[in-house]
Design a protein around this motif. Structure first.
Motif, PDB file in Angstrom:
ATOM      1  N   THR A   1       0.782  -1.334  -0.146  1.00 39.61           N
ATOM      2  CA  THR A   1      -0.046   0.121   0.002  1.00 39.61           C
ATOM      3  C   THR A   1       0.742   1.269  -0.179  1.00 39.61           C
ATOM      4  O   THR A   1       1.761   1.172   0.548  1.00 39.61           O
ATOM      5  CB  THR A   1      -0.851   0.049   1.201  1.00 39.61           C
ATOM      6  OG1 THR A   1      -0.154   0.053   2.320  1.00 39.61           O
ATOM      7  CG2 THR A   1      -1.977  -1.164   1.326  1.00 39.61           C
ATOM      8  N   MET A   2       0.349   2.329  -0.698  1.00 40.66           N
ATOM      9  CA  MET A   2       1.118   3.433  -0.719  1.00 40.66           C
ATOM     10  C   MET A   2       0.046   4.797  -1.028  1.00 40.66           C
ATOM     11  O   MET A   2      -1.003   4.399  -1.528  1.00 40.66           O
ATOM     12  CB  MET A   2       1.954   3.680  -1.971  1.00 40.66           C
ATOM     13  CG  MET A   2       3.262   2.717  -1.908  1.00 40.66           C
ATOM     14  SD  MET A   2       4.044   2.759  -3.492  1.00 40.66           S
ATOM     15  CE  MET A   2       4.943   4.452  -3.113  1.00 40.66           C
TER      16      MET A   2
ATOM     17  N   ILE B   1      -8.038  13.751 -14.346  1.00 42.63           N
ATOM     18  CA  ILE B   1      -7.359  12.378 -13.994  1.00 42.63           C
ATOM     19  C   ILE B   1      -7.560  11.949 -12.867  1.00 42.63           C
ATOM     20  O   ILE B   1      -7.294  12.555 -11.889  1.00 42.63           O
ATOM     21  CB  ILE B   1      -5.714  12.718 -14.307  1.00 42.63           C
ATOM     22  CG1 ILE B   1      -5.406  12.933 -15.652  1.00 42.63           C
ATOM     23  CG2 ILE B   1      -4.874  11.471 -13.856  1.00 42.63           C
ATOM     24  CD1 ILE B   1      -4.247  13.518 -15.907  1.00 42.63           C
ATOM     25  N   ILE B   2      -7.920  10.730 -12.513  1.00 41.31           N
ATOM     26  CA  ILE B   2      -8.212  10.128 -11.220  1.00 41.31           C
ATOM     27  C   ILE B   2      -7.237   8.855 -11.389  1.00 41.31           C
ATOM     28  O   ILE B   2      -7.873   7.720 -11.738  1.00 41.31           O
ATOM     29  CB  ILE B   2      -9.629   9.769 -11.164  1.00 41.31           C
ATOM     30  CG1 ILE B   2     -10.558  11.127 -11.319  1.00 41.31           C
ATOM     31  CG2 ILE B   2      -9.818   9.280  -9.697  1.00 41.31           C
ATOM     32  CD1 ILE B   2     -12.050  11.035 -11.243  1.00 41.31           C
ATOM     33  N   PRO B   3      -6.203   8.992 -10.800  1.00 39.44           N
ATOM     34  CA  PRO B   3      -5.276   7.796 -10.600  1.00 39.44           C
ATOM     35  C   PRO B   3      -5.696   6.484  -9.715  1.00 39.44           C
ATOM     36  O   PRO B   3      -6.510   7.034  -8.712  1.00 39.44           O
ATOM     37  CB  PRO B   3      -4.020   8.116 -10.393  1.00 39.44           C
ATOM     38  CG  PRO B   3      -3.903   9.809 -10.354  1.00 39.44           C
ATOM     39  CD  PRO B   3      -5.514  10.037 -10.191  1.00 39.44           C
ATOM     40  N   SER B   4      -5.452   5.309  -9.814  1.00 41.17           N
ATOM     41  CA  SER B   4      -5.883   4.245  -9.293  1.00 41.17           C
ATOM     42  C   SER B   4      -5.152   3.850  -8.017  1.00 41.17           C
ATOM     43  O   SER B   4      -5.416   3.206  -7.084  1.00 41.17           O
ATOM     44  CB  SER B   4      -6.032   2.900  -9.951  1.00 41.17           C
ATOM     45  OG  SER B   4      -4.839   2.444 -10.680  1.00 41.17           O
ATOM     46  N   ASP B   5      -3.743   4.234  -8.246  1.00 39.97           N
ATOM     47  CA  ASP B   5      -2.642   3.928  -7.127  1.00 39.97           C
ATOM     48  C   ASP B   5      -1.597   4.806  -7.084  1.00 39.97           C
ATOM     49  O   ASP B   5      -1.603   5.947  -8.252  1.00 39.97           O
ATOM     50  CB  ASP B   5      -2.117   2.835  -7.285  1.00 39.97           C
ATOM     51  CG  ASP B   5      -1.223   2.229  -8.343  1.00 39.97           C
ATOM     52  OD1 ASP B   5      -1.270   3.227  -9.248  1.00 39.97           O
ATOM     53  OD2 ASP B   5      -0.893   1.163  -8.484  1.00 39.97           O
ATOM     54  N   ALA B   6      -0.561   4.827  -6.260  1.00 41.20           N
ATOM     55  CA  ALA B   6       0.589   5.650  -6.180  1.00 41.20           C
ATOM     56  C   ALA B   6       1.396   5.558  -7.615  1.00 41.20           C
ATOM     57  O   ALA B   6       2.003   6.611  -8.019  1.00 41.20           O
ATOM     58  CB  ALA B   6       1.357   5.521  -4.970  1.00 41.20           C
TER      59      ALA B   6
ATOM     60  N   PRO C   1      -4.027   0.104  -1.980  1.00 42.43           N
ATOM     61  CA  PRO C   1      -3.074  -1.053  -2.675  1.00 42.43           C
ATOM     62  C   PRO C   1      -2.591  -0.703  -3.759  1.00 42.43           C
ATOM     63  O   PRO C   1      -3.125   0.008  -4.697  1.00 42.43           O
ATOM     64  CB  PRO C   1      -4.211  -2.147  -2.745  1.00 42.43           C
ATOM     65  CG  PRO C   1      -5.353  -1.812  -1.600  1.00 42.43           C
ATOM     66  CD  PRO C   1      -5.093  -0.516  -1.639  1.00 42.43           C
ATOM     67  N   VAL C   2      -1.430  -0.994  -4.231  1.00 36.69           N
ATOM     68  CA  VAL C   2      -0.612  -0.741  -5.587  1.00 36.69           C
ATOM     69  C   VAL C   2      -1.415  -1.731  -6.452  1.00 36.69           C
ATOM     70  O   VAL C   2      -1.367  -2.901  -6.361  1.00 36.69           O
ATOM     71  CB  VAL C   2       0.718  -0.951  -5.265  1.00 36.69           C
ATOM     72  CG1 VAL C   2       1.354  -0.673  -6.572  1.00 36.69           C
ATOM     73  CG2 VAL C   2       1.381   0.198  -4.317  1.00 36.69           C
ATOM     74  N   VAL C   3      -1.880  -1.234  -7.475  1.00 38.18           N
ATOM     75  CA  VAL C   3      -2.425  -2.055  -8.593  1.00 38.18           C
ATOM     76  C   VAL C   3      -1.506  -2.349  -9.647  1.00 38.18           C
ATOM     77  O   VAL C   3      -1.295  -3.327 -10.168  1.00 38.18           O
ATOM     78  CB  VAL C   3      -3.604  -1.113  -9.538  1.00 38.18           C
ATOM     79  CG1 VAL C   3      -4.000  -1.752 -10.615  1.00 38.18           C
ATOM     80  CG2 VAL C   3      -4.765  -0.833  -8.179  1.00 38.18           C
TER      81      VAL C   3
ATOM     82  N   VAL D   1     -10.655   1.061  -8.379  1.00 37.56           N
ATOM     83  CA  VAL D   1     -10.200   0.019  -9.513  1.00 37.56           C
ATOM     84  C   VAL D   1      -9.545  -1.224  -8.766  1.00 37.56           C
ATOM     85  O   VAL D   1      -9.739  -2.470  -9.337  1.00 37.56           O
ATOM     86  CB  VAL D   1      -9.058   0.695 -10.292  1.00 37.56           C
ATOM     87  CG1 VAL D   1      -8.295  -0.501 -11.163  1.00 37.56           C
ATOM     88  CG2 VAL D   1      -9.514   1.778 -11.338  1.00 37.56           C
ATOM     89  N   TYR D   2      -8.871  -1.014  -7.598  1.00 38.83           N
ATOM     90  CA  TYR D   2      -8.499  -2.091  -6.829  1.00 38.83           C
ATOM     91  C   TYR D   2      -9.697  -3.074  -6.389  1.00 38.83           C
ATOM     92  O   TYR D   2      -9.777  -4.302  -6.606  1.00 38.83           O
ATOM     93  CB  TYR D   2      -7.956  -1.695  -5.674  1.00 38.83           C
ATOM     94  CG  TYR D   2      -7.414  -2.811  -4.568  1.00 38.83           C
ATOM     95  CD1 TYR D   2      -6.258  -3.749  -4.911  1.00 38.83           C
ATOM     96  CD2 TYR D   2      -8.171  -3.102  -3.387  1.00 38.83           C
ATOM     97  CE1 TYR D   2      -6.124  -4.824  -4.061  1.00 38.83           C
ATOM     98  CE2 TYR D   2      -7.837  -4.092  -2.415  1.00 38.83           C
ATOM     99  CZ  TYR D   2      -6.877  -4.954  -2.966  1.00 38.83           C
ATOM    100  OH  TYR D   2      -6.483  -6.036  -1.955  1.00 38.83           O
ATOM    101  N   HIS D   3     -10.804  -2.671  -5.890  1.00 41.22           N
ATOM    102  CA  HIS D   3     -12.024  -3.438  -5.318  1.00 41.22           C
ATOM    103  C   HIS D   3     -12.478  -3.915  -6.728  1.00 41.22           C
ATOM    104  O   HIS D   3     -13.130  -5.196  -6.628  1.00 41.22           O
ATOM    105  CB  HIS D   3     -12.892  -2.333  -4.754  1.00 41.22           C
ATOM    106  CG  HIS D   3     -12.388  -1.714  -3.511  1.00 41.22           C
ATOM    107  ND1 HIS D   3     -12.398  -2.357  -2.397  1.00 41.22           N
ATOM    108  CD2 HIS D   3     -11.537  -0.439  -3.511  1.00 41.22           C
ATOM    109  CE1 HIS D   3     -11.945  -1.656  -1.402  1.00 41.22           C
ATOM    110  NE2 HIS D   3     -11.496  -0.659  -2.062  1.00 41.22           N
TER     111      HIS D   3
END
Length: 316
Positions: A4-5, A137-142, A169-171, A204-206
């Motif tokens: 996770t980040m 822009i809506i990023p899913s992870d770090a 969580p990192v995708v 996105v992770y979910h």
């Protein structure tokens, strides 16, 4: 357990590296150093930081002015205040005036969950998508956050980033052999033929976790990460409609005017198929953490998988 980040920490770290190489980059904040993880930036490059105080409209105006004289301003503030108090300034001073201003709205969606509806940001996609010449822009992870920032830093376009607050969580792990971010393009994270899960941001992770649950039921779900809400990858949606015949959209935003509405518009005009839009209801929400609210409103893996299964049953 996935690594996770926090997206805000990835953004500030990438911004610091860019600013070290370019003295024209100026970061502007409205009393949000902590919220936007800017403390290290301020200590390292104090002459490239402007503190406005709690005055978000002024913050956008100052950024636009700096752009006019050749600077590269990066605004950092809570999304709920930027896209409510400063919407006119974003529209007129930045987008309409074609200024090179990058705006970070942190703690979007229900990231400030425990603070209640005054701090929720459920309207921003709907409002910002209606402003011409403004990328969203809506990023899913770090990992994707840093990649997106490095990409748009090479442009002179106005851009709005919307990210969350907590570690997620990192995708985009080493196992995923995909470029994390290409402006205006969706990423296919899982292939499937029975239906498509279309998600943005932290959900996105979910959606990926829901794909695993559906796989256990014998359902093959495609998963699309829509990191750019504007410009939008219409081709990916049309392709998904044609090839999988059903779509579930998932977003940390009101069910009105966001990702789901965009997908429905595209599908209806090009290749009509059943679509279920999962988002937050048109009401003042319960109070709780992001994860608690995702569970409450069916936006966690379990809720997404249940909605997808019901859609397929109805389709058949």
């Amino acid at each position: 357990m996935s690594k996770t980040m926090a997206c805000r920490e990835a953004y500030s770290a990438a911004l610091l590296e860019l600013a070290k190489e370019d003295p024209n980059i100026i970061v502007i904040s409205s009393d949000a150093r902590g919220s936007c993880s800017l403390n290290t930036f301020v200590k390292t490059l104090p002459d490239q930081y402007v503190e406005i105080g709690i005055a978000e409209q002024n913050e956008i105006g100052v950024a636009a002015g700096l752009s006019v004289v050749g600077k590269k301003p990066y605004v950092c503030a809570p999304a709920c205040f930027l896209t409510a108090r400063s919407l006119e300034q974003i529209k007129v001073d930045v987008a309409y005036s074609h200024q090179n201003v990058k705006i970070l709205g942190v703690s979007g969606g229900v990231s400030y969950g425990a603070l209640g509806s005054s701090h929720h940001t459920l309207h921003d996609i709907a409002a910002l998508r209606c402003i011409p010449d403004l990328a969203l822009i809506i990023p899913s992870d770090a990992v994707q956050t840093a990649a997106a920032l490095r990409t748009v830093a090479q442009t002179k376009d106005a851009v709005f980033f919307r990210i969350g607050r907590e570690k997620v969580p990192v995708v985009y792990t080493e196992e995923i052999d995909i470029e994390p971010f290409v402006l205006g393009k969706a990423n296919t994270l899982k292939e499937g033929s029975d239906l498509t899960l279309v998600a943005c941001g932290e959900l996105v992770y979910h959606a990926l976790e829901a794909e695993k649950l559906l796989k256990g039921q014998g359902i093959k779900a495609r998963v699309l990460d829509i990191s750019t809400l504007k410009p939008f990858d219409e081709e990916a949606i049309i392709k998904a409609a044609r090839e999988t015949g059903a779509i579930v959209t998932v977003e940390e935003h009101s069910v009105n005017g966001g990702l789901g509405a965009t997908v429905c518009q595209i599908v209806c005009a090009n290749h009509p198929v059943p679509v279920v839009t999962l988002g937050l209801p048109d009401e003042y929400l319960a109070t709780g953490t992001s994860l608690e609210l995702f569970g409450e409103y069916g936006l966690d893996a379990k809720g997404i998988a249940e909605s997808a299964s019901k859609l397929l049953q109805r389709k058949r």
